[in-house]
Write a protein that holds these residues in place. Structure first.
Motif, short mmCIF file in Angstrom:
data_model
loop_
_atom_site.label_atom_id
_atom_site.label_comp_id
_atom_site.label_asym_id
_atom_site.label_seq_id
_atom_site.Cartn_x
_atom_site.Cartn_y
_atom_site.Cartn_z
N VAL A 83 0.86 -1.18 0.00
CA VAL A 83 0.00 0.00 0.00
C VAL A 83 0.90 1.23 0.00
CG1 VAL A 83 -1.83 1.24 1.19
CG2 VAL A 83 -1.76 -1.26 1.28
N HIS A 84 0.76 2.05 -1.04
CA HIS A 84 1.60 3.24 -1.15
C HIS A 84 0.71 4.41 -1.57
CE1 HIS A 84 1.76 2.94 -5.68
NE2 HIS A 84 1.45 1.70 -5.37
N GLU A 85 0.83 5.51 -0.82
CA GLU A 85 -0.02 6.68 -1.03
C GLU A 85 -1.48 6.22 -1.04
OE1 GLU A 85 1.97 8.06 -4.59
OE2 GLU A 85 3.12 9.51 -3.41
N SER A 86 -2.20 6.34 -2.16
CA SER A 86 -3.61 5.91 -2.20
C SER A 86 -3.81 4.68 -3.07
CB SER A 86 -4.48 7.06 -2.71
OG SER A 86 -4.08 7.45 -4.02
N ASN A 87 -2.75 3.95 -3.36
CA ASN A 87 -2.82 2.79 -4.25
C ASN A 87 -2.40 1.51 -3.53
OD1 ASN A 87 -3.48 4.34 -6.68
ND2 ASN A 87 -1.37 5.10 -6.55
N THR A 88 -2.86 0.38 -4.09
CA THR A 88 -2.45 -0.93 -3.57
C THR A 88 -1.90 -1.77 -4.72
OG1 THR A 88 -4.15 -0.89 -1.86
CG2 THR A 88 -3.18 -3.02 -2.38
N HIS A 121 -6.62 -3.69 4.83
CA HIS A 121 -7.55 -4.69 4.30
C HIS A 121 -6.77 -5.99 4.05
CE1 HIS A 121 -10.94 -1.98 3.71
NE2 HIS A 121 -10.10 -1.08 3.27
N PRO A 122 -7.06 -7.06 4.82
CA PRO A 122 -6.28 -8.30 4.70
C PRO A 122 -6.60 -9.13 3.46
CG PRO A 122 -8.03 -8.57 6.31
CD PRO A 122 -8.07 -7.13 5.89
N CYS A 126 -11.60 -6.65 -5.20
CA CYS A 126 -11.95 -7.45 -6.36
C CYS A 126 -13.36 -7.13 -6.82
CB CYS A 126 -11.83 -8.94 -6.02
SG CYS A 126 -12.13 -10.05 -7.40
N GLU A 127 -13.52 -6.88 -8.10
CA GLU A 127 -14.83 -6.63 -8.70
C GLU A 127 -15.59 -5.53 -7.98
OE1 GLU A 127 -15.13 -8.05 -11.39
OE2 GLU A 127 -14.05 -9.94 -11.31
N GLY A 128 -14.87 -4.45 -7.60
CA GLY A 128 -15.53 -3.28 -7.04
C GLY A 128 -15.83 -3.35 -5.55
N ALA A 129 -15.19 -4.24 -4.80
CA ALA A 129 -15.44 -4.33 -3.36
C ALA A 129 -14.26 -4.99 -2.66
CB ALA A 129 -16.72 -5.12 -3.08
N TRP A 130 -14.09 -4.67 -1.37
CA TRP A 130 -13.11 -5.35 -0.55
C TRP A 130 -13.70 -6.68 -0.08
CZ3 TRP A 130 -8.29 -3.84 -0.57
CH2 TRP A 130 -7.98 -2.50 -0.83
N LEU A 131 -13.04 -7.78 -0.36
CA LEU A 131 -13.58 -9.09 -0.01
C LEU A 131 -13.64 -9.32 1.50
CD1 LEU A 131 -11.86 -11.39 -2.67
CD2 LEU A 131 -14.10 -10.31 -2.76
N LYS A 138 -12.99 2.11 -2.71
CA LYS A 138 -11.62 1.61 -2.72
C LYS A 138 -10.75 2.30 -1.67
CE LYS A 138 -8.10 -0.06 -5.91
NZ LYS A 138 -7.65 -0.13 -7.32
N GLN A 139 -11.05 3.57 -1.35
CA GLN A 139 -10.26 4.30 -0.36
C GLN A 139 -10.83 4.14 1.05
OE1 GLN A 139 -7.43 5.48 -1.39
NE2 GLN A 139 -7.98 4.94 -3.49
N ALA A 140 -11.77 3.20 1.24
CA ALA A 140 -12.36 2.98 2.56
C ALA A 140 -11.26 2.58 3.55
CB ALA A 140 -13.42 1.88 2.49
N PRO A 141 -11.37 3.03 4.80
CA PRO A 141 -10.35 2.66 5.81
C PRO A 141 -10.31 1.15 6.03
CG PRO A 141 -12.28 3.65 6.85
CD PRO A 141 -12.45 3.85 5.36
N GLY A 142 -9.15 0.65 6.45
CA GLY A 142 -8.98 -0.77 6.66
C GLY A 142 -9.90 -1.32 7.73
#
Length: 563
Positions: A83-88, A121-122, A126-131, A138-142
């Motif tokens: 995870v770097h800046e706002s990207n994964t 996010h562990p 994928c497909e528009g959501a955190w599994l 996508k920028q939702a907190p962990g």
């Protein structure tokens, strides 16, 4: 490059831009870690081939990704995230050890960064959501607390036990016993304990040398959370276990990586058992040395060098010995293996009418649909027995190409390298017209009903399901698909499936939903069974136990056998 590389390895990255995930999103790249950056290149580590670079000072989290749903279509099965800046960035490594090295080293380099995440996010985006938490931003907190070095790794790893006991003999792991785990989850991550580990704290799990354990969580590179056969969970040291999988020699009792020739011969003479052997690292790069003990010439040891690509022959011999324990009326009985010199010979019961394909073609036009279905039932019963004993066949077709008759009671199969390339095809017919499943050259014993073969593995394309064609992922359900094609062969009296198409065209047809058409001799009820075997998703296909019941019902029903 101006900076000295700390790590350099060809890995696979997932595209960060595309919303939908498919095998096309995965690219092989040369990753290079330096003191200041993590960069990846297309082929060579030169500026003109660089495809991306991340400054280490911008990294906020690096951690293993939990692939809980088994959705990873990449051929490398060990992902981690940066995870770097706002990207994964998702990176996939070929082994657990490789991933551990990369994650640990990057963690060490970023330990003084100021903006380390408190939560992450562990699982995959994928497909528009955190599994992991199903958040669609996508920028939702962990959703899980992040500790740069993990709770379990606050204590150091225990030292590896001494290589020898007090009597001077090497401590070898005991080969894991065969386990019938019909209820095992296909996504279980299984390891074998190389050493005993008593556990030093209350949250540790005791390890018994040679025992098998399911990894529950790999959030830390040094300590894993694991479960034993009694359902007890706790932490285990990663340096005390090895993965249970084909090709991983460390799981076998006969592999001793750092033993030299003199020590190997000393150990074998102490063991004093005919045919005892040790596989060890060779001084010649890219090879192993097999030290083999024989009593016939005064207790001497022979040294044989094999390339790393030939170690499968050693593992194959081990699998053959396991297969020799299998006995069923619908399996060709394996009597023994002659392995003292090349070529290696496999001795089985004699099958008078040879391969099923030739038998069908010779009697074309004279076999009734009921008899053809009885042939299918014979094969299904043999496969049901393999399935119940956790074996995946991987090469179930109707013809056999490399056997020759030795005498009236035996059949001998040569497994010289030329035959291995051809691939044996495996259903034989005896004098009582009983059909038996034969030649387990590609068979694998598995604990979790799934096996992912190495890249470059050969398999019969026209008998293979989408998950094998795309990802080389074998299971008892991929055997079910192949069995459906064998049924089609039976009811066409020996025609080649997809006879007008080459292998490349077959891959395209099968992966886009095309299926073999109904044979003229196949009643509708029988073709329905074939189609059940060819369901797109493996979990939607019946088991061999269920198929046996379906076929028995069809044989007892006059209506089912009517066209």
């Amino acid at each position: 490059m101006s900076a000295e590389p700390l790590l350099e390895e060809t890995l696979i990255k997932r595209s960060q831009q595309k919303r939908r995930t498919s095998p096309l999103n995965y690219k092989e790249r040369l990753f290079v870690l330096t003191k200041s950056s993590l960069s990846y290149y297309d082929g060579r580590a030169e500026k003109k081939f660089r495809r991306g670079s991340i400054q280490l000072s911008c990294i906020r989290c690096v951690e293993v990704v939990k692939d809980v749903g088994g959705i990873n279509p990449c051929q490398y099965k060990y992902p981690f995230q940066v995870v770097h800046e706002s990207n994964t960035l998702y990176v996939f490594t070929p082994s657990q050890d490789s991933r551990s090295v990369w994650v640990q080293r990057i963690k060490e380099e970023i330990r003084d960064n100021r903006e380390i995440l408190t939560k992450f996010h562990p699982q995959f985006w994928c497909e528009g959501a955190w599994l992991c938490c199903r958040q669609e931003e996508k920028q939702a907190p962990g959703c899980e607390e992040y500790n740069l070095f993990g709770d379990a790794s606050r204590k150091p790893l225990p030292p590896i036990p001494a290589e020898e006991d007090k009597d001077g003999r090497q401590r070898w792991p005991i080969l894991p016993p065969e386990v019938d785990d019909e209820d095992g989850d296909a996504t279980d991550d299984v390891v074998v304990a190389l050493y005993d580990f008593p556990g030093s704290e209350s949250h540790d799990l005791q390890l018994v040398q040679g025992g098998e354990y399911i990894i529950v969580e790999r959030c830390d590179v040094n300590w894993y959370k694991a479960r034993n056969q009694h359902g007890e969970e706790g932490y285990i040291p990663s340096n005390y276990v090895t993965e249970k999988k084909s090709g991983n020699l460390a799981q076998f009792a006969w592999y001793s990586k750092h033993v030299n020739r003199n020590k190997a011969e000393e150990l074998l003479r102490k063991e004093d058992k005919e045919g005892a052997f040790i596989v060890r690292e060779s001084s010649t790069q890219g090879t192993y040395t097999v030290s083999l003990y024989t009593k016939s010439v005064g207790g001497s040891c022979r040294q044989v060098e094999v390339s790393r690509g030939q170690t499968g022959q050693v593992c194959s011999l081990h699998s053959r010995l396991q297969l020799r324990k299998l006995s069923h009326p619908k399996l060709v009985q394996l009597y023994g293996v002659c392995s003292q010199q090349q070529p290696i010979y496999i001795i089985t019961e004699f099958m008078e009418h040879g391969c099923l394909l030739d038998f069908l073609r010779r009697r074309r036009g004279s076999i009734s649909p009921a008899s053809l279905l009885s042939i299918c039932l014979d094969v299904c019963e043999g496969m049901r027995h393999l399935e119940s004993n956790s074996f995946i066949h991987r090469d179930l077709v109707s013809s056999h190409t490399v056997s020759y008759n030795f005498c009236k009671s035996l059949t001998v199969f040569s497994k010289s390298p030329s035959f291995v390339v051809q691939g044996a095809r495996n259903c034989l017919v005896n004098d009582s017209l009983v059909v038996k499943v034969s030649d387990f050259g590609m068979a694998r014993y598995v604990l979790d009903d799934q096996y992912t073969s190495s890249s470059g593995s050969k398999f019969p394309v026209k008998w293979s399901p989408p998950e094998v064609l795309n990802f080389c992922r074998h299971s008892s359900k991929s055997d079910v698909w192949s069995y459906g094609v064998l049924m089609w062969e039976a009811f066409t009296e020996g025609r080649m499936p997809f006879e007008q198409n080459n292998n490349r065209e077959v891959v395209t047809l099968v992966t886009t939903g095309h299926r073999l058409s109904r044979p003229k001799l196949a009643p509708a009820a029988v073709y329905d069974i074939m189609q059940l075997c060819w369901q797109e998703r493996p979990e939607d296909r019946p088991s061999f136990s269920q198929l046996c019941l379906m076929i028995c019902d069809a044989l007892e029903s006059d209506a089912a056998l009517a066209n």
